[in-house]
Design a protein around this motif. Structure first.
Motif, PDB file in Angstrom:
ATOM      1  N   SER A  53       0.795  -1.224   0.000  1.00 37.36           N
ATOM      2  CA  SER A  53       0.000   0.000   0.000  1.00 37.36           C
ATOM      3  C   SER A  53       0.830   1.278   0.000  1.00 37.36           C
ATOM      4  CB  SER A  53      -0.961   0.007   1.189  1.00 37.36           C
ATOM      5  OG  SER A  53      -0.242  -0.057   2.402  1.00 37.36           O
ATOM      6  N   ASN A  54       1.989   1.270   0.614  1.00 37.89           N
ATOM      7  CA  ASN A  54       2.843   2.459   0.621  1.00 37.89           C
ATOM      8  C   ASN A  54       4.100   2.253  -0.202  1.00 37.89           C
ATOM      9  OD1 ASN A  54       1.189   4.013   2.327  1.00 37.89           O
ATOM     10  ND2 ASN A  54       1.920   2.848   4.082  1.00 37.89           N
ATOM     11  N   GLY A  55       4.094   1.255  -1.054  1.00 37.96           N
ATOM     12  CA  GLY A  55       5.290   0.898  -1.805  1.00 37.96           C
ATOM     13  C   GLY A  55       5.590   1.830  -2.962  1.00 37.96           C
ATOM     14  N   LYS A  56       6.823   1.786  -3.393  1.00 37.05           N
ATOM     15  CA  LYS A  56       7.279   2.532  -4.558  1.00 37.05           C
ATOM     16  C   LYS A  56       8.182   1.626  -5.382  1.00 37.05           C
ATOM     17  CE  LYS A  56       7.297   6.910  -2.069  1.00 37.05           C
ATOM     18  NZ  LYS A  56       6.819   6.333  -0.820  1.00 37.05           N
ATOM     19  N   ILE A  57       8.121   1.784  -6.690  1.00 38.76           N
ATOM     20  CA  ILE A  57       8.970   1.040  -7.613  1.00 38.76           C
ATOM     21  C   ILE A  57       9.675   2.065  -8.485  1.00 38.76           C
ATOM     22  CG2 ILE A  57       9.024  -0.595  -9.533  1.00 38.76           C
ATOM     23  CD1 ILE A  57       6.314  -1.677  -8.403  1.00 38.76           C
ATOM     24  N   VAL A  58      10.995   1.955  -8.602  1.00 37.94           N
ATOM     25  CA  VAL A  58      11.758   2.908  -9.403  1.00 37.94           C
ATOM     26  C   VAL A  58      12.652   2.136 -10.365  1.00 37.94           C
ATOM     27  CG1 VAL A  58      13.433   4.786  -9.369  1.00 37.94           C
ATOM     28  CG2 VAL A  58      11.755   4.603  -7.534  1.00 37.94           C
TER      29      VAL A  58
END
Length: 149
Positions: A53-58
């Motif tokens: 839910s609070n994840g990020k992918i870069v």
């Protein structure tokens, strides 16, 4: 493949930004947000709704300052993107496997897992699968996340 790699970098580098914890040569190619999807847990839970839910992918180009090398970094319940944690720092190999019509697919391969990402720059989204067999929580999952334009 080298031509595809250069095309990938050229197309994605249009919105390059700097990010804490990255070397000066590294390029932020795409940033994506929280992931949602379905997962099958091998511990008996079976199919369940799953996500970060609070994840990020870069998606990072020139990873580690090496031209043409990629990494996918993330921020989830086990890591912090500001420290540059991603597949490369976990010992996985990240390589591009396809590029066509604004879509770019990458595989992150490790002894304990294989994850595949398809970034769609036309729709600003990523679909990714995770196949974890030798990890703390063995599972297979499919996720979706929106990306910044």
């Amino acid at each position: 493949m080298e031509r595809t790699l250069k095309l990938t970098l050229a197309v994605l580098a249009a919105s390059v930004t700097a990010s804490p914890g990255m070397s000066a040569e590294e390029l932020v190619l795409l940033k994506c947000g929280a992931s949602s999807g379905k997962a099958y847990f091998f511990d008996g839970e079976g199919w369940v709704n799953d996500g970060i839910s609070n994840g990020k992918i870069v998606l990072v180009g020139n990873a580690g300052g090496v031209e043409g090398k990629f990494d996918i970094r993330f921020d989830d319940s086990f890591s912090d993107i500001r420290r540059g944690y991603g597949y490369a720092s976990d010992g996985a190999s990240v390589f591009q496997v396809a590029a066509a019509q604004g879509r770019f697919s990458f595989i992150a391969a490790h002894d304990n897992y294989t994850d595949q990402y398809t970034f769609d720059t036309n729709r600003n989204e990523v679909l990714w699968t995770s196949h974890k067999v030798g990890t703390l929580v063995p599972k297979v999952a499919l996720y979706f996340a929106e990306c910044a334009p």
